[in-house]
Write a protein that holds these residues in place. Sequence first.
Motif, PDB file in Angstrom:
ATOM      1  N   THR A  67      -2.477   8.910 -20.480  1.00  0.00           N
ATOM      2  CA  THR A  67      -2.712  10.327 -20.160  1.00  0.00           C
ATOM      3  C   THR A  67      -3.721  10.957 -21.115  1.00  0.00           C
ATOM      4  N   ASP A  68      -4.205  10.195 -22.100  1.00  0.00           N
ATOM      5  CA  ASP A  68      -5.127  10.778 -23.086  1.00  0.00           C
ATOM      6  C   ASP A  68      -6.396   9.948 -23.290  1.00  0.00           C
ATOM      7  N   TYR A  69      -6.666   9.031 -22.345  1.00  0.00           N
ATOM      8  CA  TYR A  69      -7.889   8.227 -22.475  1.00  0.00           C
ATOM      9  C   TYR A  69      -9.127   9.124 -22.338  1.00  0.00           C
ATOM     10  N   VAL A  70     -10.100   8.901 -23.263  1.00  0.00           N
ATOM     11  CA  VAL A  70     -11.378   9.608 -23.172  1.00  0.00           C
ATOM     12  C   VAL A  70     -12.498   8.611 -22.945  1.00  0.00           C
ATOM     13  N   ASP A  71     -12.742   7.786 -23.955  1.00  0.00           N
ATOM     14  CA  ASP A  71     -13.822   6.810 -23.786  1.00  0.00           C
ATOM     15  C   ASP A  71     -13.565   5.500 -24.526  1.00  0.00           C
ATOM     16  N   ASN A  72     -12.398   5.381 -25.142  1.00  0.00           N
ATOM     17  CA  ASN A  72     -12.117   4.181 -25.931  1.00  0.00           C
ATOM     18  C   ASN A  72     -10.680   3.757 -25.687  1.00  0.00           C
ATOM     19  N   VAL A  73     -10.477   2.588 -25.122  1.00  0.00           N
ATOM     20  CA  VAL A  73      -9.122   2.139 -24.795  1.00  0.00           C
ATOM     21  C   VAL A  73      -8.290   1.914 -26.045  1.00  0.00           C
ATOM     22  N   GLU A  74      -8.936   1.610 -27.174  1.00  0.00           N
ATOM     23  CA  GLU A  74      -8.193   1.288 -28.387  1.00  0.00           C
ATOM     24  C   GLU A  74      -7.706   2.528 -29.122  1.00  0.00           C
ATOM     25  N   THR A  75      -8.275   3.695 -28.822  1.00  0.00           N
ATOM     26  CA  THR A  75      -7.819   4.926 -29.462  1.00  0.00           C
ATOM     27  C   THR A  75      -6.898   5.737 -28.556  1.00  0.00           C
ATOM     28  N   ALA A  76      -6.762   5.323 -27.307  1.00  0.00           N
ATOM     29  CA  ALA A  76      -5.899   6.039 -26.369  1.00  0.00           C
ATOM     30  C   ALA A  76      -4.467   5.521 -26.466  1.00  0.00           C
ATOM     31  N   THR A  77      -3.546   6.328 -25.935  1.00  0.00           N
ATOM     32  CA  THR A  77      -2.130   5.933 -25.875  1.00  0.00           C
ATOM     33  C   THR A  77      -1.848   5.319 -24.507  1.00  0.00           C
ATOM     34  N   TRP A  78      -1.269   4.125 -24.518  1.00  0.00           N
ATOM     35  CA  TRP A  78      -1.045   3.412 -23.256  1.00  0.00           C
ATOM     36  C   TRP A  78       0.421   3.045 -23.110  1.00  0.00           C
ATOM     37  N   GLU A  79       0.923   3.176 -21.898  1.00  0.00           N
ATOM     38  CA  GLU A  79       2.262   2.725 -21.567  1.00  0.00           C
ATOM     39  C   GLU A  79       2.157   1.598 -20.543  1.00  0.00           C
ATOM     40  N   THR A  80       2.891   0.539 -20.797  1.00  0.00           N
ATOM     41  CA  THR A  80       2.864  -0.602 -19.879  1.00  0.00           C
ATOM     42  C   THR A  80       3.723  -0.306 -18.652  1.00  0.00           C
ATOM     43  N   LEU A  81       3.166  -0.522 -17.499  1.00  0.00           N
ATOM     44  CA  LEU A  81       3.892  -0.326 -16.254  1.00  0.00           C
ATOM     45  C   LEU A  81       4.735  -1.563 -15.986  1.00  0.00           C
ATOM     46  N   GLU A  82       6.024  -1.354 -15.902  1.00  0.00           N
ATOM     47  CA  GLU A  82       6.924  -2.478 -15.648  1.00  0.00           C
ATOM     48  C   GLU A  82       6.774  -2.914 -14.188  1.00  0.00           C
ATOM     49  N   VAL A  83       6.387  -4.156 -14.009  1.00  0.00           N
ATOM     50  CA  VAL A  83       6.130  -4.650 -12.658  1.00  0.00           C
ATOM     51  C   VAL A  83       7.107  -5.758 -12.299  1.00  0.00           C
ATOM     52  N   ASP A  84       7.285  -5.937 -11.021  1.00  0.00           N
ATOM     53  CA  ASP A  84       8.145  -6.992 -10.496  1.00  0.00           C
ATOM     54  C   ASP A  84       7.286  -8.227 -10.243  1.00  0.00           C
ATOM     55  N   GLU A  85       7.358  -9.186 -11.153  1.00  0.00           N
ATOM     56  CA  GLU A  85       6.478 -10.350 -11.037  1.00  0.00           C
ATOM     57  C   GLU A  85       6.801 -11.232  -9.843  1.00  0.00           C
ATOM     58  N   THR A  86       7.961 -11.031  -9.239  1.00  0.00           N
ATOM     59  CA  THR A  86       8.274 -11.828  -8.045  1.00  0.00           C
ATOM     60  C   THR A  86       7.421 -11.407  -6.862  1.00  0.00           C
ATOM     61  N   GLN A  87       6.820 -10.209  -6.945  1.00  0.00           N
ATOM     62  CA  GLN A  87       5.919  -9.766  -5.876  1.00  0.00           C
ATOM     63  C   GLN A  87       4.543 -10.384  -6.009  1.00  0.00           C
ATOM     64  N   TRP A  88       4.221 -10.875  -7.181  1.00  0.00           N
ATOM     65  CA  TRP A  88       2.863 -11.343  -7.450  1.00  0.00           C
ATOM     66  C   TRP A  88       2.645 -12.730  -6.860  1.00  0.00           C
ATOM     67  N   SER A  89       1.394 -13.091  -6.783  1.00  0.00           N
ATOM     68  CA  SER A  89       1.027 -14.424  -6.294  1.00  0.00           C
ATOM     69  C   SER A  89       1.742 -15.506  -7.104  1.00  0.00           C
ATOM     70  N   ASP A  90       2.067 -16.611  -6.430  1.00  0.00           N
ATOM     71  CA  ASP A  90       2.671 -17.730  -7.145  1.00  0.00           C
ATOM     72  C   ASP A  90       1.627 -18.547  -7.904  1.00  0.00           C
ATOM     73  N   GLY A  91       0.366 -18.151  -7.787  1.00  0.00           N
ATOM     74  CA  GLY A  91      -0.687 -18.821  -8.535  1.00  0.00           C
ATOM     75  C   GLY A  91      -1.109 -20.152  -7.973  1.00  0.00           C
ATOM     76  N   GLN A  92      -0.604 -20.487  -6.769  1.00  0.00           N
ATOM     77  CA  GLN A  92      -0.935 -21.784  -6.180  1.00  0.00           C
ATOM     78  C   GLN A  92      -1.995 -21.700  -5.094  1.00  0.00           C
ATOM     79  N   SER A  93      -2.376 -20.499  -4.709  1.00  0.00           N
ATOM     80  CA  SER A  93      -3.382 -20.325  -3.663  1.00  0.00           C
ATOM     81  C   SER A  93      -4.153 -19.055  -3.944  1.00  0.00           C
ATOM     82  N   TRP A  94      -5.154 -18.788  -3.077  1.00  0.00           N
ATOM     83  CA  TRP A  94      -5.935 -17.566  -3.227  1.00  0.00           C
ATOM     84  C   TRP A  94      -5.427 -16.461  -2.306  1.00  0.00           C
ATOM     85  N   ASP A  95      -4.207 -16.622  -1.787  1.00  0.00           N
ATOM     86  CA  ASP A  95      -3.632 -15.573  -0.958  1.00  0.00           C
ATOM     87  C   ASP A  95      -3.400 -14.318  -1.784  1.00  0.00           C
ATOM     88  N   PHE A  96      -3.809 -13.172  -1.236  1.00  0.00           N
ATOM     89  CA  PHE A  96      -3.534 -11.893  -1.891  1.00  0.00           C
ATOM     90  C   PHE A  96      -2.099 -11.466  -1.581  1.00  0.00           C
TER      91      PHE A  96
END
Length: 816
Positions: free
Chosen positions: A744-773
Amino acid sequence: MKKILFISTALLATLTACEDYNDQFNIGSQISDVKKGVAIKLEASDYAAVANNATNKEVALSKDPENGTYVAALEAIGKNRYFASKTEAEWFLPAFITEKYPQADAGSRFSVSYNMYREPSTYLSDFKNLKEYTLVNADYRNVWGETATATYLSPSTLKKLPEVLAAKIDKPAEGDMVAVNYAYSEFEPSAGGGSVIPMVYQQVTSFDGEAGNYVIAAKADDGNYYPFGKLDKESNNYGYMNPAPITVGENGVIANADGAEQVVTLGKTEKGFTLLNGWSKYIYMSGTYNSFNVSETVPTEGAEWVLNSNGDGTFALKNVEKDKTVKLTYINDKYSYGCYPESSYAYFSDPMTTETGKFSIKDVTLPEGSTYVWKIDSYGYYKGSAYVGGKNLASESYVVSSEIDLSEATAPVLSFNLALNFLSGNKATDFFQVKVASDYTGDVAAATWTDVAYDASGIGSSWDFTDQRIDLSAFKGKKIVVAFVYKSTDACAPTVELKSTLVQEKDAKYWDVCLFKEVAENEVEAALLRMSRASGAYANSSALYVYTDGAWVEYSKEDVNVLVADPKFYAELGTEYVSKPSVIFPVYLTQKFPYAAKGDQVAVVYKNAADADPIVEEYTFNSTWAVSTNYSTRTTIFEKAADGSYTAQAGVYLDEALTGGSDGGFTVQDVALTGVSYVWKSDASYGWKASAFMNNTNYETESWLLTPAIDLSEAMAPQLSFEEAHRYLNGNPISEYMMVKVSTDYVDNVETATWETLEVDETQWSDGQSWDFYKVGPYSLSSYVGQVVRLAFIYKSSSSAAPTWEIKNVLVNEAE
């Protein structure tokens, strides 16, 4: 990811209606205080209500009172049941809400979900230059050479299709696509040909310049075909031809017993062909007569003929020296052939397939950055457009005929073939007009033009050519010119295509000829004779080829299944084209894909008119197959002000496909690069793509892909979703190499901004075995309501893994 499937058998059909939400949203019109928000989802009848609202009509007219552009746009909303732009929704939904909830207090908020037009799936652009080609006998002879005599391809020769296309298709452009129909057999032919087999005569709609035996016949108004070639008696040396009708059977086939007696042999000459009839006499013309002469030897003059396609399945058979065309006429109560100068059967004619000098282009306003509006397309028609560089541009340009003398006319009629696409719901006559002037001297601005009406119904959204006929009786006794006028604006620049312009008497009785080519009765299989012309005379197979990097290659694409349906599809239907695709294809696709999953898509390429080029139409499976809708659901929040007006609050805060050449306004900030000069790049097909694998080495990197600022200040329940594909993690956890963060406070430098990691459900992500989106999310962003945020997709790599990560279709919107 849902797999996208293709089916090429070669426009979008009618849209499916929205569901009825009356019961779901049973809210009375006396509602007064809804500050917490009420959700409305427009149903089919609501779009008509929006379009018919009196206030909206006034708003639309005020936006463009001179041209009525937005009046037409408002009407289109009721017809199409979707809005064409966010602006339209914000203009026209407030009056709808006011009418529905007249008692709502100031501060009341309505979250309105509605259909918004969206561009077709990006892969469909591959099919923008799609044509059809059916192999002819000469192609098979070239393929086999001296090794065998066969009029089909076999496993050993199928690979030669690119050579056939290279020889037959002149000056192809990058991306041109051809649906190729051909005869195929698993059996290899024996060398040197075979025994004599019966011959029949198959009607063809294109002429490849091949000499040989043909039946030439014209179809009259009585529905009968009258053969050309013989005088009334074999002993006659000159005269007109007055033939009896000949029987043409199913699928345009003339049996051997009927056709053999009417054969005309075409012999190649320097300028065209000689014509040798069934009595072994050459047909020629002498002097100024419109009749024919015959001779047992080739005459030195008047014996060369050319055949030119009219684009409607008929051909103009013209004498080279006399410049006269063979016509079947109805005179003295009988059908008769003569060879006439153009003035006899038409006041003006031009197929418009090439530059003949009969039309000139007069530009009034050229689109910015372009040197033309009209051009003769490589496929043979005049084409007008001011869509340049992905933008609609303003223009005006005339295609003006040479002088047309109607001094002796009694009931002249102008006819031509017209196709118009990308009108986007606008009025056709605002963008294409037909005008007539009798005082034109070369300056379109100085001439006095009269608009003549054409049939604008059913045009504007397809490449289908329509037959136009315009009464010119008001101009009889005059010398005139006809102008086809293209106009465009920065809001709409449709594409217009023209061909086959003719001015003649209304009741003129003249017909051009058709060609019936001599072919072996059982060239491939006798059963294939039942197949229609649209499928090719004897073709039983098809393939889809695209011209790329200077060569023809079979069309294929990663993560896309391609199925090219063969001509048997049309044979099974018993028709030359599909007139009711929304009825035929759901059944056909169910048979082809019995295990389809929800969301599977098929691009159906088919012919919707006889002798037309193929078109493409997408179908989606959702318990049944149906035409894909060309709209998506969008939500906008409207808040009522104290003065009774409504302010639109964004309901979709970020919606970027990231394909098709658009980077979506995303930016890259590299934190650490080792051994590579970049990690992220924008890919037109796959969105933003990250990788730190180069020269067979995994390099250590960290790079951030940042979205534009996302304003959630007026959001209610925002959420994030996107599609991702990845490979080559080598067993490492996703969370250490790919992550999503919010600031919420990014200006021009990612290293000086405050970031929160978005918790994601990795079971929704690709299994990494194909190029299927895979679709990831939606994930709630409710904790950021009232703020402006940035999202970051962070890529990291190490010496043990430098995966490839692809991201597209990033969406931040209100949860429904």
